[in-house]
Motif scaffolding. Structure first.
Motif, mmCIF file in Angstrom:
data_model
loop_
_atom_site.group_PDB
_atom_site.id
_atom_site.type_symbol
_atom_site.label_atom_id
_atom_site.label_comp_id
_atom_site.label_asym_id
_atom_site.label_seq_id
_atom_site.Cartn_x
_atom_site.Cartn_y
_atom_site.Cartn_z
ATOM 1 N N UNK A 131 0.808 -1.215 0.000
ATOM 2 C CA UNK A 131 0.000 0.000 0.000
ATOM 3 C C UNK A 131 0.841 1.264 0.000
ATOM 4 N N UNK A 132 1.959 1.230 0.713
ATOM 5 C CA UNK A 132 2.851 2.392 0.735
ATOM 6 C C UNK A 132 3.458 2.629 -0.639
ATOM 7 N N UNK A 133 3.777 1.566 -1.356
ATOM 8 C CA UNK A 133 4.305 1.723 -2.711
ATOM 9 C C UNK A 133 3.273 2.383 -3.630
ATOM 10 N N UNK A 134 1.994 2.038 -3.444
ATOM 11 C CA UNK A 134 0.938 2.697 -4.223
ATOM 12 C C UNK A 134 0.884 4.182 -3.887
ATOM 13 N N UNK A 135 0.959 4.503 -2.580
ATOM 14 C CA UNK A 135 0.939 5.909 -2.160
ATOM 15 C C UNK A 135 2.130 6.670 -2.727
ATOM 16 N N UNK A 136 3.296 6.037 -2.757
ATOM 17 C CA UNK A 136 4.490 6.689 -3.302
ATOM 18 C C UNK A 136 4.357 6.890 -4.807
ATOM 19 N N UNK A 137 3.726 5.927 -5.480
ATOM 20 C CA UNK A 137 3.505 6.076 -6.924
ATOM 21 C C UNK A 137 2.550 7.238 -7.187
ATOM 22 N N UNK A 138 1.529 7.387 -6.356
ATOM 23 C CA UNK A 138 0.600 8.508 -6.500
ATOM 24 C C UNK A 138 1.316 9.835 -6.273
ATOM 25 N N UNK A 139 2.194 9.873 -5.281
ATOM 26 C CA UNK A 139 2.981 11.081 -5.017
ATOM 27 C C UNK A 139 3.836 11.456 -6.225
ATOM 28 N N UNK A 140 4.497 10.473 -6.835
ATOM 29 C CA UNK A 140 5.330 10.740 -8.015
ATOM 30 C C UNK A 140 4.468 11.186 -9.200
ATOM 31 N N UNK A 141 3.269 10.591 -9.321
ATOM 32 C CA UNK A 141 2.358 10.971 -10.406
ATOM 33 C C UNK A 141 1.954 12.445 -10.291
ATOM 34 N N UNK A 142 1.566 12.861 -9.081
ATOM 35 C CA UNK A 142 1.157 14.256 -8.885
ATOM 36 C C UNK A 142 2.346 15.187 -9.077
ATOM 37 N N UNK A 181 -3.995 -7.269 -3.261
ATOM 38 C CA UNK A 181 -2.703 -6.624 -3.049
ATOM 39 C C UNK A 181 -1.870 -6.648 -4.325
ATOM 40 N N UNK A 182 -1.514 -7.865 -4.766
ATOM 41 C CA UNK A 182 -0.642 -7.974 -5.941
ATOM 42 C C UNK A 182 -1.348 -7.495 -7.202
ATOM 43 N N UNK A 183 -2.642 -7.822 -7.326
ATOM 44 C CA UNK A 183 -3.363 -7.459 -8.536
ATOM 45 C C UNK A 183 -3.686 -5.974 -8.620
ATOM 46 N N UNK A 184 -4.480 -5.499 -7.674
ATOM 47 C CA UNK A 184 -4.937 -4.109 -7.728
ATOM 48 C C UNK A 184 -3.789 -3.119 -7.509
ATOM 49 N N UNK A 185 -2.913 -3.404 -6.553
ATOM 50 C CA UNK A 185 -1.819 -2.462 -6.277
ATOM 51 C C UNK A 185 -0.880 -2.338 -7.468
ATOM 52 N N UNK A 186 -0.533 -3.464 -8.061
ATOM 53 C CA UNK A 186 0.333 -3.418 -9.251
ATOM 54 C C UNK A 186 -0.372 -2.684 -10.390
ATOM 55 N N UNK A 187 -1.681 -2.877 -10.521
ATOM 56 C CA UNK A 187 -2.446 -2.187 -11.565
ATOM 57 C C UNK A 187 -2.379 -0.672 -11.364
ATOM 58 N N UNK A 188 -2.637 -0.207 -10.136
ATOM 59 C CA UNK A 188 -2.615 1.238 -9.872
ATOM 60 C C UNK A 188 -1.216 1.820 -10.068
ATOM 61 N N UNK A 189 -0.201 1.093 -9.649
ATOM 62 C CA UNK A 189 1.176 1.564 -9.834
ATOM 63 C C UNK A 189 1.507 1.637 -11.320
ATOM 64 N N UNK A 190 1.083 0.633 -12.072
ATOM 65 C CA UNK A 190 1.351 0.606 -13.517
ATOM 66 C C UNK A 190 0.665 1.768 -14.220
ATOM 67 N N UNK A 191 -0.600 2.022 -13.866
ATOM 68 C CA UNK A 191 -1.330 3.149 -14.467
ATOM 69 C C UNK A 191 -0.626 4.459 -14.158
ATOM 70 N N UNK A 192 -0.173 4.625 -12.909
ATOM 71 C CA UNK A 192 0.530 5.859 -12.525
ATOM 72 C C UNK A 192 1.787 6.045 -13.367
ATOM 73 N N UNK A 193 2.547 4.987 -13.545
ATOM 74 C CA UNK A 193 3.810 5.123 -14.265
ATOM 75 C C UNK A 193 3.624 5.228 -15.776
#
Length: 315
Positions: free
Chosen positions: A116-127, A209-221
């Motif tokens: 979850x923290x990795x998702x939050x960090x990806x969102x931070x980098x996206x913004x 975790x693995x599915x949704x989190x990786x999906x959100x991180x991938x979309x951000x990047x």
């Protein structure tokens, strides 16, 4: 001859952890890299926390999330290593039933929290890259705190059924766990009842975790890469991509280890048990060890502050 470990009982008072079955004679040697990785993880993550606390210029969303990651790594590695080393060094294999379920909860809870923290960090980098002018307005300290709280609550609630389901199972076969720590499926497989609910729920958590989190991180990047490739100069592209480099490295270390361990556990029936247990330990030890190294080396602000710290001590 009677065997107290195989007599009928509803709930055992203790479980017996075998360490790494098949490699008992090399436990002392295996403990050396395990202890080294743990020491590096402790030192590295405490160093990250110390530097961010002392350097006011690092008091921002990216570094707050990094501190959350450091605390998570400290708890995650401490949840398994002390008991594992006590097995390797002192043959202290017994673990109380409640302590086993507590360890199970902490391991899985903080693994989910790290994702979850990795998702939050990806969102931070996206913004920061896609909407730089709104970054400070969007990710204020209260918002960062709410994101952190959401990550903690999600992991806590998702993993909570694991120990409750495990506690309700009758254990009438054996209390010997062929593992070095109380992993969820390793524990519930000892039950003499239908464990499909636990197994299916474990798959559901893994998907979330693995599915949704990786999906959100991938979309951000994907969005970040679009912005990077639209920049006019090569230097601007490299500089912008460099701000994401440490995060990408940490993500790859965590998710590649997690996916490999999960696939080995569920579909690698031909994989030797000792190899699977060894990989399961490495999966939980390598990210906490490498994360502070990755961020310390690749993040200029942390690297510069660390160099100044050693320079002042040397003068």
């Amino acid at each position: 001859m009677s065997d107290s470990n195989t007599t009928n009982f509803i709930n055992p008072s203790t479980f017996i952890l075998l360490g790494i079955p098949g490699l008992e004679t090399t436990h002392v040697w295996i403990s050396i890299p395990f202890c080294t990785m743990y020491a590096i993880a402790i030192l590295g993550n405490f160093t990250i926390l110390f530097i961010v606390k002392k350097e006011r210029s690092l008091h921002g969303p990216m570094y707050y999330f990094l501190c959350m990651l450091a605390v998570t790594d400290l708890v995650l590695s401490t949840s398994i290593v002390p008991k594992t080393l006590s097995i390797f060094w002192f043959n202290s294999r017994e673990i109380d039933f409640s302590a086993c379920l507590t360890q199970l909860y902490f391991i899985h809870c903080f693994s989910v929290m790290e994702s979850g923290i990795f998702v939050a960090m990806a969102f931070d980098r996206y913004v920061a890259i896609c909407n730089p002018l709104r970054h400070s307005a969007m990710l204020t300290n209260p918002v960062v705190a709410k994101i952190g709280l959401a990550v903690v609550l999600r992991s806590g609630m998702l993993v909570m059924p694991h120990p409750f389901l495990a506690r309700r199972r009758p254990y009438c076969r054996t209390n010997i766990i062929p593992h070095s720590y109380c992993e969820h499926m390793a524990v519930v497989k000892l039950a003499c009842a239908d464990i499909r609910v636990s197994s299916y729920y474990g798959l559901f958590v893994a998907f979330c975790v693995l599915g949704l989190d990786v999906f959100f991180i991938t979309v951000s990047y994907i969005q970040i890469l679009k912005i990077i490739f639209s920049l006019s100069t090569k230097d601007a592209r490299l500089k912008t991509f460099g701000t994401c480099g440490s995060h990408i490295c940490a993500i790859l270390v965590f998710y590649i280890s997690a996916i490999f361990s999960s696939l080995t556990y569920r579909f690698g029936q031909s994989v030797p048990l000792h190899f699977h247990i060894f990989i399961a330990n490495v999966y939980l030890l390598v990210p906490p060890m490498l994360n502070p190294i990755i961020y310390g080396v690749r993040t200029k602000q942390i690297r510069d502050r660390l160099l100044r710290l050693f320079t002042h001590k040397g003068t």
